[in-house]
Design an enzyme around this catalytic site. Structure first.
Site, short mmCIF file in Angstrom:
data_model
loop_
_atom_site.label_atom_id
_atom_site.label_comp_id
_atom_site.label_asym_id
_atom_site.label_seq_id
_atom_site.Cartn_x
_atom_site.Cartn_y
_atom_site.Cartn_z
N ASP A 264 4.24 -7.24 -4.50
CA ASP A 264 4.45 -6.10 -3.60
C ASP A 264 4.50 -4.82 -4.43
O ASP A 264 5.38 -4.66 -5.27
CB ASP A 264 5.79 -6.37 -2.89
CG ASP A 264 6.07 -5.42 -1.76
OD1 ASP A 264 5.18 -4.65 -1.38
OD2 ASP A 264 7.20 -5.49 -1.24
N ASP A 321 5.03 -1.96 6.54
CA ASP A 321 5.83 -3.06 7.09
C ASP A 321 5.94 -3.06 8.61
O ASP A 321 6.27 -2.05 9.24
CB ASP A 321 7.26 -2.99 6.55
CG ASP A 321 7.34 -3.08 5.04
OD1 ASP A 321 6.32 -2.87 4.37
OD2 ASP A 321 8.44 -3.34 4.54
C1 GLA Z 1 8.29 -4.31 1.08
C2 GLA Z 1 7.35 -5.29 1.76
C3 GLA Z 1 8.14 -6.15 2.72
C4 GLA Z 1 9.24 -6.86 1.97
C5 GLA Z 1 10.13 -5.85 1.26
C6 GLA Z 1 11.14 -6.51 0.37
O1 GLA Z 1 8.80 -3.39 1.99
O2 GLA Z 1 6.33 -4.61 2.44
O3 GLA Z 1 7.28 -7.09 3.33
O4 GLA Z 1 8.68 -7.75 1.05
O5 GLA Z 1 9.35 -4.98 0.46
O6 GLA Z 1 11.89 -5.59 -0.33
#
Ligand code: GLA
Length: 501
Positions: A264, A321
């Site tokens: 990520d 997200d």
């Molecule tokens: C990012 C990702 C999420 C999750 C969070 C965890 O926001 O897009 O899917 O994995 O980090 O901190």
């Protein structure tokens, strides 16, 4: 920009409101990330405060320190971040010994330019060649949407693995049980990642063994930065990233038995994604490589990214997200709809994890699932599988809709007509001849009738058979078109259309 801040979606809103941080928004087009202090966090308005976010973000992270540490990343992305050496597309092929033959898709193994063209014949039987990792979109569960940072622990994960079996999820095709952020506890003196002993008292290798013992696979989370996203945005100080530690981390994951890595970006550098790809490859263990190559818009997609996505990973996020709201489902569908040419066996667009069972109503949950299936998106559930309603379970385990997602041809469906405001006809070519999955999608607030013409989905005029996938019912033979009347608000009628060869 005056006081206008670009903040990373709603996750940061509370942090800003409660702390009143000065948010840097430089207006630069590259995502330059310099220094650790929040006030200089760079153009994407990153805020490094311990904050909280309701609904799917950073809530109540133990040890969150408001206003604490910045990203600690230096360097400028964009200009230097794009180059990925060619010829490594095959890194993600596993040398498996399963019965399926090699995928002949070529694009996934050759490192050539991604064309979005024919995927070739996947899985012809009897071959002894390598099995393509991610030949169909991954199916599984991930901890983030329901358990966020603090709720993740070994008991929860084991209960999900148990539920894969007891609820029929495994039989329906789900296989990955994935730990998201907040599983770790920094590094030991040798630089090796440590799991949180309080959350995982038996350890990750034992958990992997437990999951493997059920015929399932285990996934884990890391970032190409010095902190994880919860470390950056939630004050989760135990969350350390993999940058500069790719080799040891990949080896650690392989030695623990990890089968899937979600990597990520979290303000890391784009070029670091290939470093981890190569480190994973060097372990010799097939590890599905799912990346999130962006922080916030503009997103990094096959049509708009300096990183060659299919040469880098098995799957890439195409939007910020998700959370459990209809408007969010729509936002991610729209983020993904133009990316259809980027999907093929071994390489998938990722509009993010599922929110079915997390607050959408049952009709919306079914529409969400239908659209992920027609987009050949990963089916990574994000709900508590031990407490699913009958409707949620029926949605997540519907074999005919899952078969659309998992169709071996590996095409991502796309919009072929918009017959009215908020009405869309989506079509996905299926393997075999003259077969299409069609979603008649009502995004609006009033019910409507929606028609699909065979000419819109590349089938000859004349008779074709129609099956309603959610109703599991053959509707009969229809000439030239099919009309679903009364498609409810926020719902999808999903059909399979088969024309004569
Ligand atoms: C990012 C990702 C999420 C999750 C969070 C965890 O926001 O897009 O899917 O994995 O980090 O901190």
């Amino acid at each position: 920009m005056g006081n206008l801040m670009i903040i990373r979606g709603s996750r940061l809103a509370l942090a800003v409101a409660s702390i009143g941080l000065g948010c840097a928004e430089s207006g630069s087009s590259t995502d330059s990330v310099t220094g650790g202090a929040s006030s200089s966090a760079g153009s994407r308005g990153a805020i490094n405060a311990g904050g909280s976010k309701a609904g799917g973000g950073y809530t109540n992270i133990a040890g969150a320190t408001q206003g604490s540490g910045g990203a600690g990343v230096s360097g400028t992305l964009g200009a230097s971040g794009g180059a990925v050496s060619a010829g490594n597309g095959g890194a993600l092929l596993s040398a498996g010994s399963t019965s399926g033959g090699a995928s002949n898709g070529g694009a996934s193994g050759t490192g050539g330019t991604h064309t979005g063209g024919s995927a070739g014949s996947a899985g012809s039987s009897g071959g002894a060649g390598p099995t393509l990792l991610g030949a169909t979109p991954p199916m599984g569960w991930n901890s983030w949407n329901a358990y966020n940072c603090n709720g993740l622990n070994e008991t929860v994960v084991k209960s999900m693995a148990d539920a894969f079996i007891s609820t029929g999820m495994k039989d329906a095709g789900y296989e990955y049980v994935n730990l998201d952020d907040c599983w770790m506890d920094g590094r030991d003196a040798s630089g090796k990642l440590k799991w949180s002993a309080s959350k995982f008292p038996s350890g990750i290798p034992a958990l992997a063994e437990y999951i493997h013992g059920k015929g399932l696979k285990i996934g884990i989370y890391e970032t190409p930065n010095t902190k994880t996203c919860a470390g950056l945005y939630g004050g989760y100080t135990a969350g350390v990233g993999s940058v500069g530690h790719e080799t040891i981390d990949a080896q650690t994951f392989a030695s623990w038995g990890i089968d899937y890595l979600k990597y990520d970006k979290c303000q890391g550098q784009l070029s670091a994604f290939a470093v981890m790809r190569d480190a994973l490859k060097a372990t010799g263990r097939p590890i599905f490589y799912s990346i999130n190559p962006a922080d916030q818009g503009p997103f990094c997609t096959p049509t708009n990214c300096s990183l060659n996505l299919p040469q880098t990973a098995n799957m890439w996020r195409v939007g910020f997200d998700i959370s459990a709201k209809w408007s969010e489902v729509i936002r991610l569908i729209d983020a993904n709809k133009e990316q259809y040419a980027g999907a093929e066996p071994g390489h998938w667009n990722d509009p993010d994890m599922l929110e079915v069972g997390n607050g959408l109503n049952d009709v919306e949950g079914r529409a969400h699932f239908s659209m992920w299936a027609i987009m050949a998106a990963p089916l990574i559930t994000g709900n508590d599988l031990t407490k699913m309603s009958a409707a949620t379970k029926a949605t997540l385990t519907n074999a005919e809709v899952i078969a659309v997602d998992q169709d071996p041809l590996g095409k991502q469906g796309r919009v072929v007509a918009t017959p009215g405001t908020n009405l869309e006809v989506w079509s996905k070519e299926l393997s075999g001849s003259n077969r299409r999955a069609v979603a008649l999608f009502n995004r609006g607030s009033a019910s409507a009738s929606i028609t699909v013409q065979w000419s819109q989905i590349g089938l000859a005029t004349g008779a074709a058979s129609v099956r309603d996938l959610w109703a599991a019912k053959d509707l009969g033979s229809f000439t030239d078109s099919y009309t679903a009347s009364n498609v409810a608000s926020h719902s999808v009628v999903m059909i399979k259309v088969v024309a004569a060869p």
